[in-house]
Design an enzyme around this catalytic site. Sequence first.
Site, PDB file in Angstrom:
ATOM      1  N   GLU A  74       0.815  -1.217   0.000  1.00 27.75           N
ATOM      2  CA  GLU A  74       0.000   0.000   0.000  1.00 27.75           C
ATOM      3  C   GLU A  74       0.849   1.267   0.000  1.00 27.75           C
ATOM      4  OE1 GLU A  74      -2.659   0.648   3.370  1.00 27.75           O
ATOM      5  OE2 GLU A  74      -3.650   2.240   2.256  1.00 27.75           O
ATOM      6  N   ASP A  91      -0.699  -5.136   2.936  1.00 31.12           N
ATOM      7  CA  ASP A  91      -1.093  -3.896   3.620  1.00 31.12           C
ATOM      8  C   ASP A  91      -0.416  -3.942   4.986  1.00 31.12           C
ATOM      9  OD1 ASP A  91      -2.211  -1.679   4.721  1.00 31.12           O
ATOM     10  OD2 ASP A  91      -4.247  -2.132   4.060  1.00 31.12           O
ATOM     11  N   ILE A  93      -0.427  -1.925   7.615  1.00 27.74           N
ATOM     12  CA  ILE A  93      -1.404  -1.687   8.682  1.00 27.74           C
ATOM     13  C   ILE A  93      -2.752  -1.452   8.008  1.00 27.74           C
ATOM     14  CG2 ILE A  93      -2.113  -0.225  10.604  1.00 27.74           C
ATOM     15  CD1 ILE A  93       0.734   0.422  11.216  1.00 27.74           C
ATOM     16  N   ASP A  94      -3.608  -2.430   8.079  1.00 28.82           N
ATOM     17  CA  ASP A  94      -4.954  -2.244   7.549  1.00 28.82           C
ATOM     18  C   ASP A  94      -5.834  -1.820   8.719  1.00 28.82           C
ATOM     19  OD1 ASP A  94      -6.931  -2.407   5.419  1.00 28.82           O
ATOM     20  OD2 ASP A  94      -7.805  -3.967   6.673  1.00 28.82           O
ATOM     21  N   THR A  96      -5.662   1.843   9.381  1.00 26.96           N
ATOM     22  CA  THR A  96      -4.783   2.928   9.852  1.00 26.96           C
ATOM     23  C   THR A  96      -5.554   3.939  10.686  1.00 26.96           C
ATOM     24  OG1 THR A  96      -3.354   2.643   7.932  1.00 26.96           O
ATOM     25  CG2 THR A  96      -3.190   4.743   9.074  1.00 26.96           C
ATOM     26  N   ASP A 230      -5.985  -4.486   0.329  1.00 28.96           N
ATOM     27  CA  ASP A 230      -7.059  -4.610   1.325  1.00 28.96           C
ATOM     28  C   ASP A 230      -7.687  -5.996   1.283  1.00 28.96           C
ATOM     29  OD1 ASP A 230      -7.032  -1.857   2.175  1.00 28.96           O
ATOM     30  OD2 ASP A 230      -8.123  -1.314   0.360  1.00 28.96           O
TER      31      ASP A 230
END
Length: 287
Positions: A74, A91, A93-94, A96, A230
């Site tokens: 990402e 990702d 940190i999905d 955020t 995602d």
Amino acid sequence: MSVDLDAALKFAVSIAKEAGQMMRDGQARRFSQDAGQEEKANSVDLVTECDQQVEKFLVAKIKAEYPDHKFIGEESYDGEKVTDDPTWIVDPIDGTTNFIHGFPMVATSIGLAIGGIPVLGVIYNPFLDLLYTGAEGRGAYMNESIKLPTAVRSLDSLSEALVAVEYGSSRRDPALSNKLDTFKRLTGDKRDGHKMVHSLRSVGSAALNICFVAAGQLDAYWEIGCWPWDVCAGMAILKEAGGASYAGKMTEKGWTGEPNAAIMAGRKYLFIRQVPAAKGDTVRAAQ
Ligand code: IPD
């Protein structure tokens, strides 16, 4: 290029756990300082220093272990297309926004696609210590020991469903109206011709929404605007748990999505645990 999925899964779990520790440390630093964040597309599309650090860590580990594979993340995304080559889609940190607010629905999401098909997924929430994994032909698991059953309780009607939706970061029309219309059609009273599902949930992490559908904790998840990072890992896990993902678009006649093969096919997604049995009451018809 053939990939040993058992070894890849073990590797992905180990780097997801390390990434999780970085996220816990990052959260602790944020709590003890006046930590900031940057805006990307708009003031609700955010990135923190920790997102960037975790992505750098993951890309370094993956490139060292699999130098011939491709990588899409990402935070470093620069328009790369998903090709047929083995591609790690990550990702760091999905969720955020949750991370920034200290809301614990946050996960690192590590997917592997081959031929454009998600074949492996590892999603780890370090704040709740929840790990979801899945690899083609090997089933899907929660915390490595709990196998997600492929047979789930019967859903006679969409009205019995608990459905996840997200506002996402696109807040302009037509996307916003499309989302709000869908939320209304899902929740509104049956006497007004709506589906009146049990309720909607908005977890704030696409990856975790998909895991909850895979685990039967939610029945469906619908969102406009997801990117491959995602959804890639989640798709692999959901498929192994007997669920399905669709990419498509909404028209005035309903959802036109087809079972999804190519993760770049569309940025509107529907994930389901099962299609309700009642005729004319499918999740797709409700969109
Ligand atoms: C976002 C989250 C959010 C979803 C967005 C995603 P990020 O990812 O998953 O729940 O609504 O579509 O982009 O920005 O937190 O990695």
